[in-house]
Design an enzyme around this catalytic site. Structure first.
Site, PDB file in Angstrom:
ATOM      1  CB  ALA A  70     -20.630   6.242 -24.672  1.00 55.98           C
ATOM      2  N   GLY A 114     -20.690   8.835 -29.497  1.00 51.73           N
ATOM      3  CA  GLY A 114     -20.380  10.092 -28.807  1.00 51.73           C
ATOM      4  C   GLY A 114     -19.176  10.799 -29.412  1.00 51.73           C
ATOM      5  CD  GLU A 117     -24.091  11.564 -30.081  1.00 53.30           C
ATOM      6  OE1 GLU A 117     -23.459  10.981 -29.178  1.00 53.30           O
ATOM      7  OE2 GLU A 117     -25.335  11.528 -30.159  1.00 53.30           O
ATOM      8  CD  GLU A 137     -24.736   6.334 -30.986  1.00 56.23           C
ATOM      9  OE1 GLU A 137     -24.898   6.113 -32.209  1.00 56.23           O
ATOM     10  OE2 GLU A 137     -24.193   7.375 -30.554  1.00 56.23           O
TER      11      GLU A 137
HETATM   12  N1  CO8 Z   1     -15.827   1.999 -24.926  1.00 60.34           N
HETATM   13  C1  CO8 Z   1     -14.980   1.267 -24.170  1.00 60.34           C
HETATM   14  N2  CO8 Z   1     -14.081   0.413 -24.683  1.00 60.34           N
HETATM   15  C2  CO8 Z   1     -14.042   0.291 -26.026  1.00 60.34           C
HETATM   16  C3  CO8 Z   1     -14.889   1.023 -26.878  1.00 60.34           C
HETATM   17  C4  CO8 Z   1     -15.817   1.928 -26.278  1.00 60.34           C
HETATM   18  N3  CO8 Z   1     -16.637   2.691 -26.997  1.00 60.34           N
HETATM   19  N4  CO8 Z   1     -14.627   0.680 -28.164  1.00 60.34           N
HETATM   20  C5  CO8 Z   1     -13.658  -0.247 -28.097  1.00 60.34           C
HETATM   21  N5  CO8 Z   1     -13.303  -0.498 -26.819  1.00 60.34           N
HETATM   22  C6  CO8 Z   1     -12.274  -1.404 -26.313  1.00 60.34           C
HETATM   23  C7  CO8 Z   1     -12.554  -2.844 -26.709  1.00 60.34           C
HETATM   24  O1  CO8 Z   1     -13.440  -3.460 -25.800  1.00 60.34           O
HETATM   25  C8  CO8 Z   1     -11.143  -3.427 -26.640  1.00 60.34           C
HETATM   26  O2  CO8 Z   1     -10.816  -3.610 -25.271  1.00 60.34           O
HETATM   27  P1  CO8 Z   1     -10.049  -4.944 -24.788  1.00 60.34           P
HETATM   28  O3  CO8 Z   1      -8.714  -4.844 -25.463  1.00 60.34           O
HETATM   29  O4  CO8 Z   1     -10.000  -4.778 -23.317  1.00 60.34           O
HETATM   30  O5  CO8 Z   1     -10.875  -6.086 -25.287  1.00 60.34           O
HETATM   31  C9  CO8 Z   1     -10.271  -2.276 -27.132  1.00 60.34           C
HETATM   32  O6  CO8 Z   1     -11.038  -1.089 -26.924  1.00 60.34           O
HETATM   33  C10 CO8 Z   1      -9.935  -2.361 -28.614  1.00 60.34           C
HETATM   34  O7  CO8 Z   1     -11.164  -2.491 -29.332  1.00 60.34           O
HETATM   35  P2  CO8 Z   1     -11.331  -3.444 -30.589  1.00 60.34           P
HETATM   36  O8  CO8 Z   1     -10.530  -4.669 -30.391  1.00 60.34           O
HETATM   37  O9  CO8 Z   1     -12.788  -3.596 -30.850  1.00 60.34           O
HETATM   38  O10 CO8 Z   1     -10.631  -2.544 -31.709  1.00 60.34           O
HETATM   39  P3  CO8 Z   1     -10.844  -2.643 -33.274  1.00 60.34           P
HETATM   40  O11 CO8 Z   1      -9.761  -1.815 -33.868  1.00 60.34           O
HETATM   41  O12 CO8 Z   1     -10.966  -4.058 -33.722  1.00 60.34           O
HETATM   42  O13 CO8 Z   1     -12.280  -1.963 -33.556  1.00 60.34           O
HETATM   43  C11 CO8 Z   1     -13.950  -0.233 -33.311  1.00 60.34           C
HETATM   44  C12 CO8 Z   1     -12.449  -0.581 -33.358  1.00 60.34           C
HETATM   45  C13 CO8 Z   1     -14.573  -0.461 -34.687  1.00 60.34           C
HETATM   46  C14 CO8 Z   1     -14.026   1.238 -32.941  1.00 60.34           C
HETATM   47  C15 CO8 Z   1     -14.663  -1.131 -32.285  1.00 60.34           C
HETATM   48  O14 CO8 Z   1     -13.916  -1.129 -31.075  1.00 60.34           O
HETATM   49  C16 CO8 Z   1     -16.060  -0.680 -31.958  1.00 60.34           C
HETATM   50  O15 CO8 Z   1     -16.964  -0.930 -32.721  1.00 60.34           O
HETATM   51  N6  CO8 Z   1     -16.224  -0.044 -30.771  1.00 60.34           N
HETATM   52  C17 CO8 Z   1     -17.538   0.392 -30.315  1.00 60.34           C
HETATM   53  C18 CO8 Z   1     -18.008   1.600 -31.083  1.00 60.34           C
HETATM   54  C19 CO8 Z   1     -19.367   2.006 -30.628  1.00 60.34           C
HETATM   55  O16 CO8 Z   1     -20.297   1.248 -30.582  1.00 60.34           O
HETATM   56  N7  CO8 Z   1     -19.507   3.310 -30.279  1.00 60.34           N
HETATM   57  C20 CO8 Z   1     -20.753   3.875 -29.839  1.00 60.34           C
HETATM   58  C21 CO8 Z   1     -20.824   3.788 -28.358  1.00 60.34           C
HETATM   59  S1  CO8 Z   1     -22.419   4.285 -27.755  1.00 60.34           S
HETATM   60  C22 CO8 Z   1     -22.331   5.950 -27.687  1.00 60.34           C
HETATM   61  O17 CO8 Z   1     -21.368   6.528 -28.050  1.00 60.34           O
HETATM   62  C23 CO8 Z   1     -23.535   6.633 -27.130  1.00 60.34           C
HETATM   63  C24 CO8 Z   1     -23.353   8.135 -27.168  1.00 60.34           C
HETATM   64  C25 CO8 Z   1     -24.107   8.755 -26.062  1.00 60.34           C
HETATM   65  C26 CO8 Z   1     -23.410   9.968 -25.540  1.00 60.34           C
HETATM   66  C27 CO8 Z   1     -22.063   9.697 -24.900  1.00 60.34           C
HETATM   67  C28 CO8 Z   1     -22.166   9.621 -23.394  1.00 60.34           C
HETATM   68  C29 CO8 Z   1     -20.803   9.495 -22.722  1.00 60.34           C
END
Ligand code: CO8
Length: 263
Positions: A70, A114, A117, A137
């Protein structure tokens, strides 16, 4: 009705040999899934589903991620009232599993939250060896909400699903293949060509037969064995009403490849 405008500019679409390709192309290569993005993905999939020349749909992301979940920059602004009133994970999300055309998720890099999913909503997943799946999550104050606890459990069993949902750990491509989350894993440069070959093979099956086969397998997901076997039998009987059934039988007897009429 949703008043969210689909972000079509984050979608690239093309067709090739009966395959409808949808590439998630957000400017952030992690493809964060906002409500507007998922609506655009759903619209693209429905358009291919309604196109009689398309026999297989493939959903792919960037080299870095299928989708990392998400859009957390959108989610951080939401509260209980806004998610329930806006039907946050209903608009778009609920339509994707209703696509009748076989649909493959081709995963490179992250498929998290997501994103995992969404991949599981497809009929099967083909992964590059760098793929990483997961439902993280719990680490960000939530639990999976777009079917993750249900589809992951049906896919890999309760024990492993519970492990990954409770730890939030990532699942490597090797582990994902071993536990049945992923149908096949391909190394490096083999991935794109292999995915294309698989998609074209499915696109060139009889389209009505492929849809019936997909429907029959999906019943196994949703009901008891007895009900599933009954449903499969009814779908099997219905194949006898198709011209392609006659063609398949005749082609076998005549030792030639079937020329499907798609009816
Ligand atoms: N949403 C928005 N922005 C994101 C997300 C995300 N999920 N993931 C990363 N970003 C952004 C970061 O904030 C960063 O932005 P900025 O450059 O402005 O600081 C940029 O993308 C690059 O991210 P990283 O520097 O963290 O990149 P890395 O290569 O170091 O790491 C990862 C990659 C491992 C994927 C890491 O970014 C991460 O852990 N992201 C979050 C993953 C996560 O928690 N996903 C689950 C989200 S909750 C969810 O999906 C609920 C599902 C419910 C249904 C969906 C409804 C829409």
């Amino acid at each position: 009705m949703s008043d969210i405008i689909p972000k079509t500019e984050w979608i690239k679409k093309w067709t090739d040999n009966g395959v409808g390709w949808i590439q998630l192309s957000h400017e952030n290569k992690l493809n964060p899934l906002s409500a507007a993005f998922i609506l655009a993905i759903k619209d693209a999939a429905q358009k291919f589903d309604n196109d009689p020349s398309i026999g297989c749909i493939v959903l792919i992301g960037s080299d870095k991620a299928f989708a990392a979940g998400a859009d957390l920059k959108e989610m951080v602004k939401l509260n209980y009232a806004s998610v329930s009133e806006s039907r946050y994970i209903e608009n778009g999300w609920l339509d994707i599993p209703k696509i009748q055309t076989p649909m493959i998720a081709g995963v490179k890099g992250y498929a998290l939250g997501g994103g995992c999913e969404l991949a599981m909503m497809c009929d099967f997943i083909i992964a590059k060896d760098d793929a990483k799946f997961g439902q993280p999550e719990i680490n960000i104050g939530a639990i999976p909400g777009a079917g993750g606890t249900q589809r992951l459990t049906r896919s890999i069993g309760k024990s492993k699903a519970m492990y990954y949902v409770l730890t939030g750990d990532m699942i490597s491509s090797e582990e994902a293949e071993n536990c049945g989350l992923v149908a096949k894993v391909f190394k490096g440069e083999e991935f794109d060509l292999s995915l294309k070959k698989i998609a074209i093979k499915i696109a060139n099956q009889s389209k009505p037969l492929a849809k019936l086969a997909k429907q029959a397998v999906n019943v196994a997901y949703e009901t008891t064995l007895e009900e599933g076997v009954r449903s499969e039998r009814a779908l099997f009987y219905s194949t006898f009403a198709l011209d392609d059934h006659v063609e398949g039988m005749e082609a076998f007897s005549e030792k030639r490849k079937p020329a499907w009429k798609n009816k």
